[in-house]
Design a protein around this motif. Structure first.
Motif, PDB file in Angstrom:
ATOM      1  N   VAL A  57       0.801  -1.175  -0.023  1.00 50.71           N
ATOM      2  CA  VAL A  57      -0.019   0.017  -0.067  1.00 50.71           C
ATOM      3  C   VAL A  57       0.811   1.299   0.002  1.00 50.71           C
ATOM      4  N   ASP A  59       0.987   5.734  -0.731  1.00 53.30           N
ATOM      5  CA  ASP A  59       0.494   6.878  -0.915  1.00 53.30           C
ATOM      6  C   ASP A  59       0.391   7.491  -2.160  1.00 53.30           C
ATOM      7  N   LEU A  65       3.407   2.612   2.575  1.00 56.23           N
ATOM      8  CA  LEU A  65       2.742   2.525   3.883  1.00 56.23           C
ATOM      9  C   LEU A  65       2.723   1.484   4.667  1.00 56.23           C
ATOM     10  N   SER A  66       2.426   0.179   3.673  1.00 54.91           N
ATOM     11  CA  SER A  66       2.566  -1.124   4.462  1.00 54.91           C
ATOM     12  C   SER A  66       2.929  -2.120   3.310  1.00 54.91           C
ATOM     13  N   TYR A  75       4.830  -1.704   8.244  1.00 60.36           N
ATOM     14  CA  TYR A  75       4.436  -0.484   8.180  1.00 60.36           C
ATOM     15  C   TYR A  75       5.530   0.597   8.121  1.00 60.36           C
ATOM     16  N   THR A  85      -2.499   7.218   9.299  1.00 67.54           N
ATOM     17  CA  THR A  85      -3.195   6.609   8.131  1.00 67.54           C
ATOM     18  C   THR A  85      -3.873   5.244   8.554  1.00 67.54           C
ATOM     19  N   VAL A  89      -4.979   2.883   5.627  1.00 67.87           N
ATOM     20  CA  VAL A  89      -4.386   1.514   5.194  1.00 67.87           C
ATOM     21  C   VAL A  89      -5.064   0.294   6.054  1.00 67.87           C
TER      22      VAL A  89
END
Length: 455
Positions: A57, A59, A65-66, A75, A85, A89
């Motif tokens: 994941v 942005d 982000l993950s 993370y 987030t 997320v």
């Protein structure tokens, strides 16, 4: 002969039932195949701890982000970013239903109708959210530990740049939450998408819209506020006497007495129609995630209707829907439906899904929208202070939603920017925040400053 005919008829019925069942299955497979494949019991995609073990994941700027590391969900390094987030997320345990790890599991897994889903060794897809993690960080910090929600989106494209819901927690270190712990009240709920709250005076944007289109002499009228007004046998109060003013002054002063009387004059049926048209009692599908629907009741008489017209009583609005309403006012009547997925890429870097913008129906007449925008811009000049919002042509309305029970009111600040290079609408809710103009307005000022003037 008749036995043969009966048997043939039975066979035809059985064949028909089989074909009907097959057709139903195919339709269901096309609609829900991704959900079936990404079910948490699928050990091709989930590890023994029940964590989605495929896909990354990111942005909108490409900050990861993950991701999956050594078979476990990892993370972003900064814990504040992780908290900011969380509701976008998601958590590894799947308790945040609006998080990408749950809501978009099929896209992360790489599922499609032809190949099914990738195995654990396949890596899955890269899912780029529309969010700016830095903007989420700023919004989260600006909330200062208060419960609430912040949303900002592009009303032309639908891209949600900021979506913060608090309280939250660090998904790398999920807390043990004891029953009744106020710090984590509603922590698994995404307040922006799934909550409804008493709106207070931001609701007056709808009442004013109805008044502009149904009361021909509205702009030639003058009103006098003494601090309290009796409507239908009920006393509608203001914090202080506003004195004599026109409708622009009544809107800038957020005079409950004036708007209570306007609501009663308009009538419950008319006002309810405008609330529905504004989309505040509807649900939006945000990249497949259904928002909560608001509610409006005219009550049992003019007194109840007066309070409903100023955003109190049994009025409830969803923050996301209110943000879309602001986007429609900004955009001449219609706005893009919010979306959270920017794009999805396969391991080879090829597009893995088609993401497109959708638009609402007409939420407000174009000419009425332009007049309402001017009145909201006047609010900033006359009441909120344009100096708090440098380099912005801002239109806004604050709100203070009384919740009772001895609690401080909820603070709201809603509006949009009139700028071709910054077509953004926003919503800020601070639970028990007190003054909408001060508390929620300060949160909005920090977020918009970062968005318009840079980090």
């Amino acid at each position: 002969m008749r036995k043969i005919e009966k048997r043939a008829l039975v066979c035809l019925l059985l064949v028909g039932a089989m074909l009907l069942g097959l057709a139903v299955y195919v339709v269901q497979f096309l609609r829900f195949g991704g959900d079936w494949a990404s079910f948490a019991s699928n050990r091709h995609l989930y590890n023994s701890q029940g964590e989605l073990a495929v896909g990354r994941v990111l942005d909108r700027d490409g900050d990861v982000l993950s991701w999956v590391e050594n078979g476990r969900r990892a993370y972003y390094a900064n814990p504040t970013v992780r908290e900011a987030t969380l509701h976008a997320v998601g958590d590894a345990q799947g308790k945040i239903g609006t998080g990408a790890l749950v809501a978009f599991a099929d896209k992360l897994s790489g599922y499609n109708l032809l190949t099914g889903a990738y195995s654990l060794d396949g890596g899955g897809n890269d899912l780029y959210l529309t969010l700016d993690a830095r903007l989420n960080y700023i919004a989260y910090q600006a909330l200062g530990g208060k419960k609430g929600a912040v949303g900002v989106y592009n009303y032309e494209t639908g891209e949600v740049l900021c979506m913060v819901s608090t309280p939250t927690y660090d998904p790398l270190n999920p807390p043990e939450i004891a029953e009744g712990d106020e710090r984590y009240d509603g922590v698994y709920l995404n307040r922006f998408l799934s909550g409804t709250f008493t709106p207070g005076s931001i609701f007056k944007t709808v009442t004013l819209t109805a008044a502009m289109e149904n009361l021909p002499d509205l702009f030639s009228r003058t009103f006098t506020c003494t601090g309290s007004t009796v409507v239908g046998g009920q006393t509608v109060t203001c914090p202080y006497a506003h004195g004599e003013m026109d409708i622009a002054g009544a809107f800038a002063n957020s005079c409950n007495g004036v708007f209570g009387r306007l609501a009663a004059e308009l009538g419950g049926e008319t006002l309810a129609r405008y609330v529905d048209q504004a989309g505040l009692t509807s649900r939006y599908s945000v990249s497949g995630i259904s928002t909560a629907a608001g509610s409006f009741s005219a009550g049992g008489g003019d007194g109840d209707l007066a309070w409903a017209g100023v955003g109190q009583g049994s009025d409830l609005v969803n923050p996301c829907a209110m943000m879309v309403w602001m986007g429609a006012v900004a955009n001449g009547g219609r706005a893009a439906v919010p979306r959270l997925i920017l794009r999805t890429e396969s391991p080879s870097g090829l597009p893995a899904s088609l993401e497109r913008s959708e638009r609402t129906g007409t939420l407000i007449d174009g000419e009425t929208a332009r007049t309402l925008a001017e009145l909201m811009a006047n609010n900033v000049q006359q009441t909120y202070g344009s100096g708090r919002f440098p380099n912005m042509d801002l239109c806004a309305k604050s709100g203070t939603g009384e919740v009772g029970g001895g609690k401080a009111p909820n603070a709201w600040f809603a509006g949009f920017l009139r700028n071709e290079d910054a077509p953004y609408a926003f919503i800020v809710l601070v639970e028990e925040g007190g003054s909408g103009a001060d508390t929620a307005g300060n949160v909005a000022a920090q977020v918009l400053d970062a968005l318009v003037n840079g980090y």
